[in-house]
Motif scaffolding. Structure first.
Motif: not given
Length: 369
Positions: A248-264
């Motif tokens: 629920e948090a991952a799919l709402s505020d995304a303030e959990v887990g590890t985020v991987f930045a996308a290439r530009r």
């Protein structure tokens, strides 16, 4: 956890691929649990109500087929895996159908093999099917077609499949839901001092990371998830790796887990297919000058730069380009049949008949790896 532009990108994504691992759908003893699936469907429904299109890549078919077949352990031989998948796929898709029917949503099952992604025509067909399901407001439930896939032509696990699907549908974000809450530099279940990594913006953030293999229930593991996250982010799709219990948090505020930045810059569909999805029909070994021309000057590959040919390929097939040490440096669409090219190795274009004076691999059909 501090906010970042990368988490904001996950939060605002209009088209999202959500991958759900086997352990997210099973009890600790390995039994398929429809209640867990329904809770995940609730979180996905909330995201869709917020305005996003969601494609689900769901593992769990083999696990769902074990109990009906009287199996107490995940099978290891291919035939029994395929039998379990055949039975379990029915239970799995019925569970997703029941879960989304509560919200008056229709689900569509899309079973893919590695060949469906590797062959350009089938790749395009899969892309059109998934896009049409979206237009018709159906929820696509994607899984590997374990009943027909062989050990030689498999994605390996649904983590990689989800990364390929994310690019296939032009997703704005990929969310990987598993039994662990993010990326650590070691296994936190075995090492209490393992360091949590909240964000991966570049290779330096992965210094010292040791990623393990999968559980007895699924084929994936942290190594698989890390590889798939890097594959998707390299293609321009930001990725969030989080625990299924925090869906629920991952799919709402995304303030959990590890985020991987996308290439530009987002990789084109064709270049992504060449680099990550297409099956190579052969290989060409290049001399050092040709390697530099291809990698540094982005030139087309000419016959003079080829030192050897292997494989039975035809003009239009994808081949690997290798350096003198056999390391793969690039992939591309070859302009000749293997039988033609063998007689042209090392020869100057000026020495060839006019009908053969063209690039072996044109720069526009070539991508470094």
């Amino acid at each position: 956890m501090t906010d970042s532009a990368h988490r904001a990108a996950i939060r605002s994504a209009r088209r999202v691929v959500v991958k759900i691992g086997t352990t997210a759908l099973t009890t600790p003893s390995g039994e398929f649990d429809p209640d867990r699936l329904q809770r995940l469907a609730d979180a996905i429904e909330a995201r869709m109500k917020a305005g996003s299109d969601v494609v689900v890549v769901s593992s769990g078919a083999i696990a769902a087929g074990m109990a009906p077949l009287g199996l107490t352990r995940r099978p290891k031989d291919l035939a029994t895996k395929q039998a379990a998948a055949s039975v379990g796929q029915v239970a799995l898709i019925n569970s997703w159908n029941t879960a989304f029917a509560r919200y008056e949503r229709t689900v569509g099952q899309v079973l893919l093999t590695a060949q469906d992604i590797a062959a350009r025509s089938q790749h395009n067909n899969a892309q059109r099917t998934l896009d049409r399901l979206r237009v018709l407001h159906a929820v696509a439930i994607v899984n590997e077609n374990d009943t027909v896939a062989t050990n030689e032509i498999r994605f390996g696990d649904n983590d990689r499949l989800s990364a390929l699907v994310a690019h296939l549908v032009g997703a704005d974000a990929l969310v990987l839901l598993s039994d662990i809450d993010g990326l650590y530099d070691g296994d936190p279940r075995k090492n209490a001092s393992a360091r949590f990594i909240p964000e991966v913006s570049g290779p330096e953030d992965l210094d010292g990371v040791i990623a393990g293999q999968g559980s007895h229930l699924g084929t994936g593991g942290m190594a698989s998830k890390l590889g798939s996250a890097l594959l998707a982010s390299d293609a321009g799709v930001p990725v969030l790796l989080a625990a299924a219990s925090s869906a629920e948090a991952a799919l709402s505020d995304a303030e959990v887990g590890t985020v991987f930045a996308a290439r530009r810059t987002r990789m084109s569909s064709r270049r992504f297919w060449l680099r990550h999805a297409a099956e190579a029909a052969g290989a060409l070994v290049l001399d050092d000058g040709a390697v530099r021309a291809v990698l540094e000057r982005r030139r087309s590959l000419l016959p003079a730069g080829v030192t050897s040919v292997s494989g039975q390929f035809h003009g239009g097939d994808v081949v690997e380009l290798r350096g003198s040490d056999e390391t793969v440096i690039a992939r591309g669409v070859v302009g000749y049949d293997a039988s033609e090219l063998t007689s042209m190795v090392g020869r100057s274009t000026a020495d060839l008949p006019p009908e053969l004076r063209r690039a072996v691999v044109h720069a526009d059909d070539l991508v470094a790896v």
